[in-house]
Each structure stands twice: as C-alpha cells, then as structure tokens.
Enzyme design. Structure first.
Site, PDB file in Angstrom:
ATOM      1  CE1 TYR A   1      -6.845   8.046   0.501  1.00  0.00           C
ATOM      2  CE2 TYR A   1      -5.658   6.155  -0.412  1.00  0.00           C
ATOM      3  CZ  TYR A   1      -6.731   6.686   0.295  1.00  0.00           C
ATOM      4  OH  TYR A   1      -7.703   5.848   0.802  1.00  0.00           O
TER       5      TYR A   1
ATOM      6  CB  SER B   1     -14.761   2.598   6.419  1.00  0.00           C
ATOM      7  OG  SER B   1     -15.140   3.659   5.566  1.00  0.00           O
ATOM      8  CG  ASN B   2     -11.523  -2.459   9.153  1.00  0.00           C
ATOM      9  OD1 ASN B   2     -11.861  -2.501  10.336  1.00  0.00           O
ATOM     10  ND2 ASN B   2     -10.872  -3.448   8.578  1.00  0.00           N
TER      11      ASN B   2
ATOM     12  CD  GLU C   1     -11.257  -8.880   3.069  1.00  0.00           C
ATOM     13  OE1 GLU C   1     -10.283  -8.444   3.734  1.00  0.00           O
ATOM     14  OE2 GLU C   1     -12.157  -8.146   2.625  1.00  0.00           O
TER      15      GLU C   1
ATOM     16  CE1 TYR D   1      -5.847  -7.700   0.801  1.00  0.00           C
ATOM     17  CE2 TYR D   1      -4.862  -6.361   2.529  1.00  0.00           C
ATOM     18  CZ  TYR D   1      -5.985  -6.832   1.861  1.00  0.00           C
ATOM     19  OH  TYR D   1      -7.242  -6.424   2.259  1.00  0.00           O
TER      20      TYR D   1
ATOM     21  CD  GLU E   1      -9.629  -0.714  -2.794  1.00  0.00           C
ATOM     22  OE1 GLU E   1      -9.971  -0.266  -1.681  1.00  0.00           O
ATOM     23  OE2 GLU E   1      -9.340  -1.911  -2.987  1.00  0.00           O
TER      24      GLU E   1
ATOM     25  CG  ASN F   1      -6.855  -4.725   5.994  1.00  0.00           C
ATOM     26  OD1 ASN F   1      -6.028  -5.598   5.750  1.00  0.00           O
ATOM     27  ND2 ASN F   1      -8.080  -4.756   5.492  1.00  0.00           N
TER      28      ASN F   1
END
Length: 379
Positions: A256, A206-207, A149, A267, A270, A261
């Site tokens: 795309y 999703s987040n 993370e 950071y 994928e 996040n």
C-alpha cells in the site's frame, strides 16, 4: 410512738414487696433458660451482612451508625467548543475503544464557566477570531489547541500565538501527543496468518490539489505506475470508497502506498497504521526512515528513500511478489508486536485526539502556558 398494729402493717408491706421482686426474678430466669436452651450463644461473622440485617440492629434505629463512603471527586469538565470537521460521534466511544473515562466530555457551552479545559480546533477558527470562547476566561481554565495537519497545510491565523495553554497534535513534542503506537509483547505470539491477496500495489487517495503539498507524491506515483500497476481508489479514481469496504480492500493488497501529502517531522498519519493493522506492507513517503522507526518496526515497511528512483522500487516489489518467503519476512515483527485494533473508528482521526485530551485533563491539574504555538509548530 409506733404501735404494734403499725409495725405489723409495715412488715406486711415489706413482705409483699420482697415476694413481688422474687417472682419477677423467677420469671426472668425462666425466660432466659428457655431461650438459651433453644439458641446457644454463638458469635456470628456478620461482615458480609447488610447493616439493617445484622442481629440486634434495627434499620430505623441503628445504635452504631456506619461511616458513609467517601464521596467520589467530580470529574474535570472538558468542553469541546466545536466538532472538528462537523463530524459527530458518541462520547462513550472514549470508554469503549480506549478505556478513557477520566473527564466529563461535553459540547454544552452553558458549562463554559465551569469547564476545566476548552478544546478548540484550529481549522474551525475564523480569521477575525470571532468564534473563539469568550474572554476573560475563568482563571483556572485551560485552552487546548488541536491541530492535526502538517505545517504545509496550516494557516497562521493572527492573534492565536499566545492564547493557548496546551498543544494537542501528532507531534512527538506536543503537550498532548497522539500516536497510534504499536504494542510490544513480552512473549512470542502465534504465527500471523496473512489475508488472501489478489492485488499487488494499492493507493487510496482523494486529495490531489498540488497547493496542499501533494505534488511530490503525485510525481512519484506517476513514475512508479509506469513500471508496476497501481490500483487506485477514492476521489482520484472517480468515487469515494465506502467505509465498510476500506479495510477489506486494503487487506487484499500486498503493498500500500502510504504517501503523506507533505514531508514534515513526525507527520506520519493513519496511512501507516492502517495497512500494518490489516496485514499489508506500507510503502512510505514522508519523513526520514529514522523518524518512521520511532513509531513502527524498521522491517515492517518499505521506505522510498531506500531506492534511487521509482523504477528501482518497482523492480523490488515485483521481486517480492514472486518470493513468498522474502515477502513474509515483512511480518516477522508480529511475533512480538501487536497492531492497533481500533479498526472500527480509525478512519475518524479526531476521536483518539479528543479522547486522549480527556485522559490528560483527568490526570493533570497543573496550570501552564504554551508560548507562541507558531514558533513551535513551524520549527
């Protein structure tokens, strides 16, 4: 005094002995002549014959025993203390997909005292450290801190700072750095065939929790969506996409939104490699362009920082949609670079991390320490 009769008797015995010896020699030479005439003397190459099959060597009484092959060294043991996110997979995937087989990978805690290294996932550690491996650890054993993370989404659990020997992370300067790098080819490849496209811009997300640092990307998406239609999938759209639909859907999009996040050095997840692999142009939001270009060709993606605002980016995407030649230039890099082919497991990010930790332990025997992981990770 020897009498004539005794001398005659001794002479008779000598004669009989000589006769017997002569007969024996005669029989021996006859035997040899018969065998030599039927099988001439030839030196055979027996280098490829099993020892027990070689002429003159018995499998039970080998007069010249061969040296047994050297024993193969035992593979070092890497103990996976907990399964990250409780996601289980077959350890043989390391050999199947990455050709990594340098350690004995196990989750059997009974092997703790024999394990050369123990891998611990940061997010599974309890706040009171009660679920860490027992101490004192064996003096030869190394503990590996696994964390994937960003610093924004990392809790500083007190007491971990100086417990670990090795860091396993996406960070370029980690002890074990795991990146899905693209492979440069020495010879030009055949022209890349683009998959059919029926969508312009896509985003799988999703987040949407702003506390995890997603606020920046959500604001950018909302502004971009005012100027160009964005096809949204995942929990944000109301349902999670099936794994088998992920790549086919991704390949059907021209662009795309590879929006991280949170923005931190190295950071880059994928979200970049997925579209590059299937033939879709990533539009990235994350660290600097220079940082991205350490992991992918500069002409393979579009960076939001290259435009003054979301409106300008939208106009550029609409322009490329009508200019096939300009759009195809985003795939020129494929003449010399290969995209990572591990499509079957790329959705599970912990597999390559654990496999590469196995590879590291198999090659590196030295003992070392990672001093204050927090000072390093939050720098």
């Amino acid at each position: 005094m020897t009498t004539p009769s005794s001398r005659s008797y001794k002479s008779f015995l000598i004669f009989v002995g000589w006769l017997a010896g002569f007969g024996t020699c005669l029989l021996f030479f006859q035997y040899m002549s018969q065998n030599c005439s039927s099988r001439p003397f030839i030196l055979h190459d027996q280098s490829n014959v099993a020892p027990h099959e070689k002429e003159g060597i018995s499998s039970n009484t080998d007069p010249t025993p061969t040296t047994p092959p050297a024993a193969q060294p035992e593979k070092p043991i890497l103990l996976l203390w907990v399964w990250p996110e409780n996601y289980r997979w077959d350890f043989s995937d390391c050999k199947t997909f990455y050709n990594i087989d340098g350690c004995h990978l196990t989750d059997d805690r009974s092997l703790y005292n024999q394990a050369d290294a123990v891998l611990v996932y940061h997010r599974d550690i309890k706040w009171d450290l009660s679920n860490l491996p027992p101490s004192p650890r064996p003096p030869f054993q190394r503990w590996i801190w696994l964390h994937a993370e960003s610093p924004t989404n990392t809790k500083k659990i007190p007491g971990l700072e100086n417990l670990f020997n090795l860091t396993l992370s996406y960070r370029h300067d980690a002890d074990i750095s795991v990146r899905n790098l693209l492979t440069v080819s020495k010879t030009p490849k055949k022209e890349f065939e683009l998959p059919k496209k029926n969508k312009l811009v896509c985003w799988f997300v999703s987040n949407v929790d702003p506390s995890t640092g997603t606020g920046t990307r959500m604001k950018y998406y909302e502004e971009l969506n005012k100027h160009v239609k964005v096809n949204v999938y995942g929990n944000m759209a109301g349902s999670r996409m099936k794994d088998e639909d992920y790549y086919p859907t991704l390949a059907s999009c021209k662009f795309y939104l590879s929006f991280e996040n949170s923005v931190h050095k190295d950071y880059i997840t994928e979200k970049l490699n997925g579209p590059l692999t299937v033939g879709t142009v990533p539009v990235v939001l994350g660290p600097s362009r220079e940082n991205y270009e350490q992991y992918a060709p500069g002409d393979s993606f579009i960076h939001v920082n290259d435009f003054p605002n979301a409106s300008a980016l939208a106009q550029y995407l609409l322009k490329l949609d009508k200019d096939d030649e300009a759009y195809r230039r985003y795939f020129d890099w494929r003449k010399y670079v290969s995209a990572t082919p591990h499509l079957t497991i790329i959705n599970q990010e912990f597999i390559p991390y654990i496999c590469h930790a196995c590879e590291y332990i198999g090659r590196h025997k030295e003992y070392k320490q990672a001093h204050n992981i927090y000072d390093w990770y939050f720098s």
